[in-house]
Scaffold this motif. Structure first.
Motif, mmCIF file in Angstrom:
data_model
loop_
_atom_site.group_PDB
_atom_site.id
_atom_site.type_symbol
_atom_site.label_atom_id
_atom_site.label_comp_id
_atom_site.label_asym_id
_atom_site.label_seq_id
_atom_site.Cartn_x
_atom_site.Cartn_y
_atom_site.Cartn_z
ATOM 1 N N VAL A 237 76.778 36.726 -9.725
ATOM 2 C CA VAL A 237 76.405 37.359 -10.999
ATOM 3 C C VAL A 237 76.355 36.291 -12.088
ATOM 4 N N GLY A 238 75.254 36.294 -12.856
ATOM 5 C CA GLY A 238 75.099 35.310 -13.924
ATOM 6 C C GLY A 238 74.208 34.139 -13.554
ATOM 7 N N ASP A 239 73.942 33.938 -12.249
ATOM 8 C CA ASP A 239 73.015 32.869 -11.833
ATOM 9 C C ASP A 239 71.624 33.119 -12.424
ATOM 10 N N SER B 73 75.311 40.481 -2.073
ATOM 11 C CA SER B 73 75.905 41.682 -2.670
ATOM 12 C C SER B 73 75.802 41.686 -4.194
ATOM 13 N N VAL B 74 74.584 41.445 -4.679
ATOM 14 C CA VAL B 74 74.339 41.425 -6.128
ATOM 15 C C VAL B 74 73.022 42.129 -6.424
ATOM 16 N N GLY B 75 72.693 42.285 -7.707
ATOM 17 C CA GLY B 75 71.397 42.793 -8.133
ATOM 18 C C GLY B 75 70.657 41.713 -8.903
ATOM 19 N N ALA B 76 69.500 42.069 -9.470
ATOM 20 C CA ALA B 76 68.730 41.081 -10.222
ATOM 21 C C ALA B 76 67.903 41.761 -11.298
ATOM 22 N N GLU B 77 67.670 41.015 -12.374
ATOM 23 C CA GLU B 77 66.722 41.488 -13.387
ATOM 24 C C GLU B 77 65.705 40.382 -13.599
ATOM 25 N N GLY C 121 75.846 45.054 -9.473
ATOM 26 C CA GLY C 121 75.170 46.212 -8.877
ATOM 27 C C GLY C 121 74.173 45.732 -7.854
ATOM 28 N N ARG C 122 73.385 46.640 -7.311
ATOM 29 C CA ARG C 122 72.496 46.244 -6.214
ATOM 30 C C ARG C 122 71.020 46.395 -6.551
ATOM 31 N N LYS C 123 70.734 46.824 -7.797
ATOM 32 C CA LYS C 123 69.330 47.106 -8.123
ATOM 33 C C LYS C 123 68.574 45.854 -8.541
ATOM 34 N N ILE C 124 67.271 45.861 -8.267
ATOM 35 C CA ILE C 124 66.396 44.827 -8.816
ATOM 36 C C ILE C 124 65.511 45.499 -9.860
ATOM 37 N N SER D 299 61.692 48.838 -15.099
ATOM 38 C CA SER D 299 61.511 49.697 -13.927
ATOM 39 C C SER D 299 62.165 49.043 -12.717
ATOM 40 N N GLU D 300 62.615 49.889 -11.816
ATOM 41 C CA GLU D 300 63.250 49.344 -10.620
ATOM 42 C C GLU D 300 62.174 48.823 -9.675
ATOM 43 N N LEU D 301 62.458 47.692 -9.081
ATOM 44 C CA LEU D 301 61.501 47.069 -8.167
ATOM 45 C C LEU D 301 61.900 47.375 -6.731
ATOM 46 N N ALA D 302 61.074 48.155 -6.055
ATOM 47 C CA ALA D 302 61.361 48.448 -4.648
ATOM 48 C C ALA D 302 60.680 47.391 -3.797
ATOM 49 N N PRO D 303 61.392 46.859 -2.814
ATOM 50 C CA PRO D 303 60.745 45.873 -1.946
ATOM 51 C C PRO D 303 59.579 46.512 -1.198
ATOM 52 N N GLN D 304 58.411 45.922 -1.313
ATOM 53 C CA GLN D 304 57.243 46.418 -0.582
ATOM 54 C C GLN D 304 56.858 45.367 0.435
#
Ligand SMILES: [Mg+2]
Length: 336
Positions: free
Chosen positions: A170-172, A247-251, A311-314, A324-329
């Motif tokens: 987190v924070g990277d 085990s992280v999320g991303a923005e 969290g786990r969301k991108i 908006s949440e980015l779902a892996p496609q």
């Protein structure tokens, strides 16, 4: 004229020969700087690799299948060979490793023209030579259904220094190299115009992608990348791999994503393709807060596109404020 298996193996051996000898250290200069050597390559039951003390072996394997990864009416044979090896080299680059040897298994239809196999090998070996990689073994067989090429690439990395997908915190900051979406855009253009033999110069990065081997190695040597992956399946999918393993999320910031330009005249690719299109073979890596990253390394531009979050969301943020949440496609290659 089709090529019987024996003749094909002989040809591979002949074509691979000079680079093998160079690798094996027969009158070569580069070998003393390498952390592994090929003692025996093509022509014995196994290749023998000698590893330097303190180095670990990296192994990766990738399929190139006709109709899935390439089409004979779009891709020149040398491009198929180049892309086949580039996929493996890109995986080695993503670990911060040095590629050493490649092993090729080829399934070719009985009626395939000799010139195709020659072109394929020419493309593959040209790229191999550029990265000091020797074709150290392989196999051939007759295929009943299209061309199949399976490449294994071996590389080395100093012990414990391979850059993993699980290293993000987190924070990277999240960085990508080069430009994204160009390869997927090329395929869209080919399909839309049902183009036969598209001009390779207008879609050069698609036909002859450059694996970021030098960049990956420098990031590892300088301790700049905490986690890394190569962008083979597309940003949304590959960033999800990093997040899952760490085990992280991303923005990420939509406007910061460097977009490719394709065609003639060249145009910026759509954001969707930069987010989801695969096969750009750029590197995505995370950087600890406070570490400075140059704008360019090994001739490749680097861009910060976002941050690792709790969290786990991108999430994709636009300058308009929309999130908006980015779902892996998953990148479905040539399938609709
Ligand atoms: Mg990979």
């Amino acid at each position: 004229v089709p090529l019987p298996e024996k003749a094909l193996i002989e040809q591979i051996r002949r074509l691979a020969g000079p680079s093998r000898l160079k690798q094996a250290g027969v009158g070569a200069r580069a070998t003393h700087t390498r952390s592994a050597q090929i003692r025996t390559g093509i022509g014995d039951d196994c290749a023998v690799l000698r590893l330097a003390r303190g180095s670990e072996l990296l192994i990766t394997t990738d399929f190139s299948l006709e109709g899935i990864h390439f089409r004979r009416d779009w891709h020149p044979a040398d491009s198929v060979g180049h892309r086949c090896l580039a996929r493996g080299l890109s995986d080695i680059a993503a670990m911060g490793g040095d590629p050493v040897a490649a092993f090729l298994s080829l399934g070719l239809p009985r009626d395939l023209a000799q010139t195709w196999a020659k072109g394929f090998l020419r493309g593959l070996l040209k790229l191999a030579r550029r990265y000091g990689v020797s074709l150290a073994g392989g196999d051939t067989a007759e295929s009943r259904d299209g061309i199949l090429a399976d490449i294994i690439v071996a590389g080395t990395v100093p012990k414990g220094k391979a850059i993993l997908r699980s290293g993000a915190r987190v924070g990277d900051a999240i960085y990508v190299s080069g430009e994204l979406g160009g390869s997927a855009a090329a395929i869209e253009r080919f399909r839309a115009r049902s183009k036969k033999n598209p001009n390779a110069r207008d879609y050069f990065r698609h036909f002859y992608p450059e694996p970021r081997v030098e960049l990956g190695r420098i990031l590892r040597e300088k301790g700049l990348a905490a986690a890394m992956i190569d962008l083979s399946d597309g940003l949304s999918t590959d960033l999800a791999h990093i997040c899952e393993e760490s085990s992280v999320g991303a923005e990420i910031q939509a406007e910061s994503i460097p977009r490719g330009r394709v065609g003639n005249p060249a145009r910026d690719v759509e954001l969707e393709l930069a987010l989801h299109g695969g096969e750009d073979y750029e590197l995505l890596f995370t950087v600890r807060p406070g570490k400075r990253i140059p704008a360019q390394v090994a001739g490749v531009a680097l861009r910060c596109i976002g941050r690792i979050t709790r969290g786990r969301k991108i999430v994709v943020r636009k300058t308009t404020g929309v999130r908006s949440e980015l779902a892996p496609q998953g990148w479905e290659h040539f399938r609709r």
